[in-house]
Design an enzyme around this catalytic site. Structure first.
Site, PDB file in Angstrom:
ATOM      1  N   VAL A  73       0.807  -1.230   0.000  1.00  0.00           N
ATOM      2  CA  VAL A  73       0.000   0.000   0.000  1.00  0.00           C
ATOM      3  C   VAL A  73       0.837   1.276   0.000  1.00  0.00           C
ATOM      4  O   VAL A  73       0.319   2.363  -0.261  1.00  0.00           O
ATOM      5  CB  VAL A  73      -1.001   0.045   1.181  1.00  0.00           C
TER       6      VAL A  73
ATOM      7  N   TYR B 190       4.142   6.224  14.668  1.00  0.00           N
ATOM      8  CA  TYR B 190       2.874   5.486  14.545  1.00  0.00           C
ATOM      9  C   TYR B 190       1.695   6.385  14.909  1.00  0.00           C
ATOM     10  O   TYR B 190       0.719   6.495  14.165  1.00  0.00           O
ATOM     11  CB  TYR B 190       2.900   4.246  15.450  1.00  0.00           C
ATOM     12  N   ALA B 191       1.783   7.039  16.073  1.00  0.00           N
ATOM     13  CA  ALA B 191       0.654   7.832  16.557  1.00  0.00           C
ATOM     14  C   ALA B 191       0.432   9.076  15.691  1.00  0.00           C
ATOM     15  O   ALA B 191      -0.708   9.503  15.491  1.00  0.00           O
ATOM     16  CB  ALA B 191       0.869   8.219  18.015  1.00  0.00           C
TER      17      ALA B 191
ATOM     18  N   ASN C 276      -6.882  -0.527   5.937  1.00  0.00           N
ATOM     19  CA  ASN C 276      -6.564  -1.196   7.207  1.00  0.00           C
ATOM     20  C   ASN C 276      -5.079  -1.521   7.362  1.00  0.00           C
ATOM     21  O   ASN C 276      -4.560  -1.557   8.476  1.00  0.00           O
ATOM     22  CB  ASN C 276      -7.404  -2.482   7.270  1.00  0.00           C
TER      23      ASN C 276
ATOM     24  N   SER D 267      -6.519   4.432  15.213  1.00  0.00           N
ATOM     25  CA  SER D 267      -6.114   3.820  16.485  1.00  0.00           C
ATOM     26  C   SER D 267      -6.428   4.810  17.595  1.00  0.00           C
ATOM     27  O   SER D 267      -6.478   6.025  17.354  1.00  0.00           O
ATOM     28  CB  SER D 267      -4.603   3.550  16.470  1.00  0.00           C
TER      29      SER D 267
ATOM     30  N   LYS E  78      -1.417   7.901  12.670  1.00  0.00           N
ATOM     31  CA  LYS E  78      -2.822   7.601  12.965  1.00  0.00           C
ATOM     32  C   LYS E  78      -3.613   8.890  13.227  1.00  0.00           C
ATOM     33  O   LYS E  78      -4.780   8.998  12.847  1.00  0.00           O
ATOM     34  CB  LYS E  78      -2.921   6.648  14.158  1.00  0.00           C
TER      35      LYS E  78
ATOM     36  N   ILE F  40      -6.346  -4.758  20.634  1.00  0.00           N
ATOM     37  CA  ILE F  40      -7.024  -5.882  19.980  1.00  0.00           C
ATOM     38  C   ILE F  40      -6.014  -7.015  19.821  1.00  0.00           C
ATOM     39  O   ILE F  40      -4.896  -6.783  19.329  1.00  0.00           O
ATOM     40  CB  ILE F  40      -7.564  -5.477  18.580  1.00  0.00           C
TER      41      ILE F  40
HETATM   42  P1  NAP Z   1      -1.760  -7.241  11.767  1.00  0.00           P
HETATM   43  O1  NAP Z   1      -2.312  -8.450  12.410  1.00  0.00           O
HETATM   44  O2  NAP Z   1      -0.290  -7.016  11.790  1.00  0.00           O
HETATM   45  O3  NAP Z   1      -2.284  -7.174  10.252  1.00  0.00           O
HETATM   46  C1  NAP Z   1      -1.866  -6.125   9.398  1.00  0.00           C
HETATM   47  C2  NAP Z   1      -1.651  -6.677   8.002  1.00  0.00           C
HETATM   48  O4  NAP Z   1      -1.232  -5.581   7.159  1.00  0.00           O
HETATM   49  C3  NAP Z   1      -0.539  -7.730   7.954  1.00  0.00           C
HETATM   50  O5  NAP Z   1      -0.941  -8.859   7.209  1.00  0.00           O
HETATM   51  C4  NAP Z   1       0.602  -6.975   7.296  1.00  0.00           C
HETATM   52  O6  NAP Z   1       1.492  -7.781   6.536  1.00  0.00           O
HETATM   53  C5  NAP Z   1      -0.159  -6.051   6.365  1.00  0.00           C
HETATM   54  N1  NAP Z   1       0.717  -4.997   5.884  1.00  0.00           N
HETATM   55  C6  NAP Z   1       1.785  -4.411   6.522  1.00  0.00           C
HETATM   56  N2  NAP Z   1       2.393  -3.546   5.717  1.00  0.00           N
HETATM   57  C7  NAP Z   1       1.748  -3.584   4.525  1.00  0.00           C
HETATM   58  C8  NAP Z   1       1.925  -2.919   3.287  1.00  0.00           C
HETATM   59  N3  NAP Z   1       2.915  -2.040   3.098  1.00  0.00           N
HETATM   60  N4  NAP Z   1       1.068  -3.196   2.287  1.00  0.00           N
HETATM   61  C9  NAP Z   1       0.070  -4.081   2.462  1.00  0.00           C
HETATM   62  N5  NAP Z   1      -0.150  -4.759   3.598  1.00  0.00           N
HETATM   63  C10 NAP Z   1       0.684  -4.507   4.627  1.00  0.00           C
HETATM   64  O7  NAP Z   1      -2.423  -5.924  12.403  1.00  0.00           O
HETATM   65  P2  NAP Z   1      -3.872  -5.657  13.048  1.00  0.00           P
HETATM   66  O8  NAP Z   1      -3.687  -5.598  14.500  1.00  0.00           O
HETATM   67  O9  NAP Z   1      -4.904  -6.512  12.442  1.00  0.00           O
HETATM   68  O10 NAP Z   1      -4.056  -4.145  12.565  1.00  0.00           O
HETATM   69  C11 NAP Z   1      -4.985  -3.763  11.574  1.00  0.00           C
HETATM   70  C12 NAP Z   1      -5.202  -2.263  11.681  1.00  0.00           C
HETATM   71  O11 NAP Z   1      -5.692  -1.935  12.994  1.00  0.00           O
HETATM   72  C13 NAP Z   1      -3.916  -1.441  11.497  1.00  0.00           C
HETATM   73  O12 NAP Z   1      -4.225  -0.247  10.803  1.00  0.00           O
HETATM   74  C14 NAP Z   1      -3.524  -1.121  12.924  1.00  0.00           C
HETATM   75  O13 NAP Z   1      -2.715   0.048  12.998  1.00  0.00           O
HETATM   76  C15 NAP Z   1      -4.872  -0.934  13.556  1.00  0.00           C
HETATM   77  N6  NAP Z   1      -4.879  -1.071  15.016  1.00  0.00           N
HETATM   78  C16 NAP Z   1      -4.595  -2.267  15.619  1.00  0.00           C
HETATM   79  C17 NAP Z   1      -4.610  -2.343  17.016  1.00  0.00           C
HETATM   80  C18 NAP Z   1      -4.333  -3.622  17.764  1.00  0.00           C
HETATM   81  O14 NAP Z   1      -4.279  -3.596  19.003  1.00  0.00           O
HETATM   82  N7  NAP Z   1      -4.149  -4.761  17.100  1.00  0.00           N
HETATM   83  C19 NAP Z   1      -4.906  -1.219  17.766  1.00  0.00           C
HETATM   84  C20 NAP Z   1      -5.172  -0.021  17.119  1.00  0.00           C
HETATM   85  C21 NAP Z   1      -5.162   0.038  15.747  1.00  0.00           C
HETATM   86  P3  NAP Z   1       2.879  -8.264   7.209  1.00  0.00           P
HETATM   87  O15 NAP Z   1       2.499  -9.385   8.075  1.00  0.00           O
HETATM   88  O16 NAP Z   1       3.760  -8.682   6.085  1.00  0.00           O
HETATM   89  O17 NAP Z   1       3.420  -7.062   7.964  1.00  0.00           O
END
Ligand code: NAP
Length: 260
Positions: free
Chosen positions: A65, A156-157, A91, A143, A160, A189
């Site tokens: 992305v 990061y923050a 996402n 986030s 976001k 999460i």
């Molecule tokens: P996750 O389990 O790490 O999933 C994110 C996915 O995005 C991974 O498969 C990752 O691939 C992929 N990705 C990373 N860089 C990319 C790129 N350049 N192009 C395309 N895909 C890419 O994360 P998640 O926790 O589900 O997070 C999803 C969203 O929620 C994110 O925006 C995150 O910031 C937000 N969020 C999460 C939390 C939490 O507590 N989990 C809290 C607040 C916000 P790789 O595995 O190769 O990196």
């Protein structure tokens, strides 16, 4: 009975795992055809095959992305497959907790390009199709760190926080075309991203983790969120259930930011 998203096409980035995968499943269960995209080809293929095996209509597109050419190819794939795009879920992101002393300009740019610039690139590429949709909806996954500060989370923050206001700007600019734009701001999460940042579920038993998240009313619902807890709010914002909602940030954090 027709489902909530019957006839619509959705594009979900970062859909190989975690919140993106849960969102792709939920949207597809409601009748959308879903283009799942991710940078991780193997995990993406497995995730898409898993949803197809459940009878859901999905296709997979490997995409970085942060790369506008890769984004254009992803959008082209959705349009070639189904001729339209109605829903965009921005996402994909990476976690980062680099303190300022170690934060090089290149690293700062890397984090912002994936976590902020990407939403602009994807929306720009999909805009001509969203404009043709009678029910265009963009959901940017921000986030709680986009509305609060956190130690060592400058890149990061900031990304976001930028995404939260980019969402408002999208709502203002795209509203006249009938396209809504909203953000979801998850708290803690249980996904691989959270595990990388805060440790494995086993490590979550530590006093430190328990103190931060579950004692003193910091986490009113007394549990971490699950990806499915975020998928429902994403579906709400993507669907006609929220037709007069645009420019908002829906916090999904178990009450974490309700306290201090
Ligand atoms: P996750 O389990 O790490 O999933 C994110 C996915 O995005 C991974 O498969 C990752 O691939 C992929 N990705 C990373 N860089 C990319 C790129 N350049 N192009 C395309 N895909 C890419 O994360 P998640 O926790 O589900 O997070 C999803 C969203 O929620 C994110 O925006 C995150 O910031 C937000 N969020 C999460 C939390 C939490 O507590 N989990 C809290 C607040 C916000 P790789 O595995 O190769 O990196």
């Amino acid at each position: 009975m027709s489902k909530r998203l019957s006839g619509r096409v959705a594009l979900v980035t970062g859909a190989a795992r975690g919140i993106g995968l849960a969102a792709a499943k939920r949207l597809a269960e409601e009748g959308a055809k879903v283009l799942m995209s991710d940078i991780d080809a193997d995990v993406l293929a497995e995730a898409a095959a898993g949803l197809e095996a459940q009878g859901l209509i999905v296709q997979a597109a490997v995409c970085d992305v942060a790369d506008p050419q890769s984004v254009a190819a992803m959008v082209d794939k959705a349009v070639a497959a189904w001729g339209r795009i109605d829903i965009l879920i921005n996402n994909a992101a990476i976690s980062d907790d680099t303190p300022i002393e170690q934060l090089s300009d290149a690293h700062w740019r890397h984090v912002l390009s994936i976590n902020l610039d990407s939403a602009l690139h994807v929306a720009k590429a999909a805009l001509p199709y969203l404009k043709q949709s009678p029910s265009g909806s963009i959901v940017n996954i921000a986030s709680v760190q986009g509305i609060r500060g956190q130690p060592h989370a400058m890149a990061y923050a900031t990304a976001k926080g930028g995404l939260v206001n980019l969402t408002r700007c999208m709502a203002v600019d795209f509203g006249p075309f009938g396209i809504r734009a909203n953000a979801v701001a998850p708290g803690y999460i249980d996904t691989r991203m959270a595990e990388q940042k805060l440790g494995t579920p086993h490590e979550h038993q530590t006093d430190w983790f328990q103190d931060i998240y579950f004692k003193y009313g910091r986490m009113p619902l007394r549990r971490a969120g699950k990806p499915q807890d975020v998928a429902g709010p994403i579906l709400f914002l993507a669907s006609d259930d929220s037709l007069y909602v645009t420019g908002t940030v829906l916090v999904v954090d178990g009450g974490f930011t309700a306290t201090y």
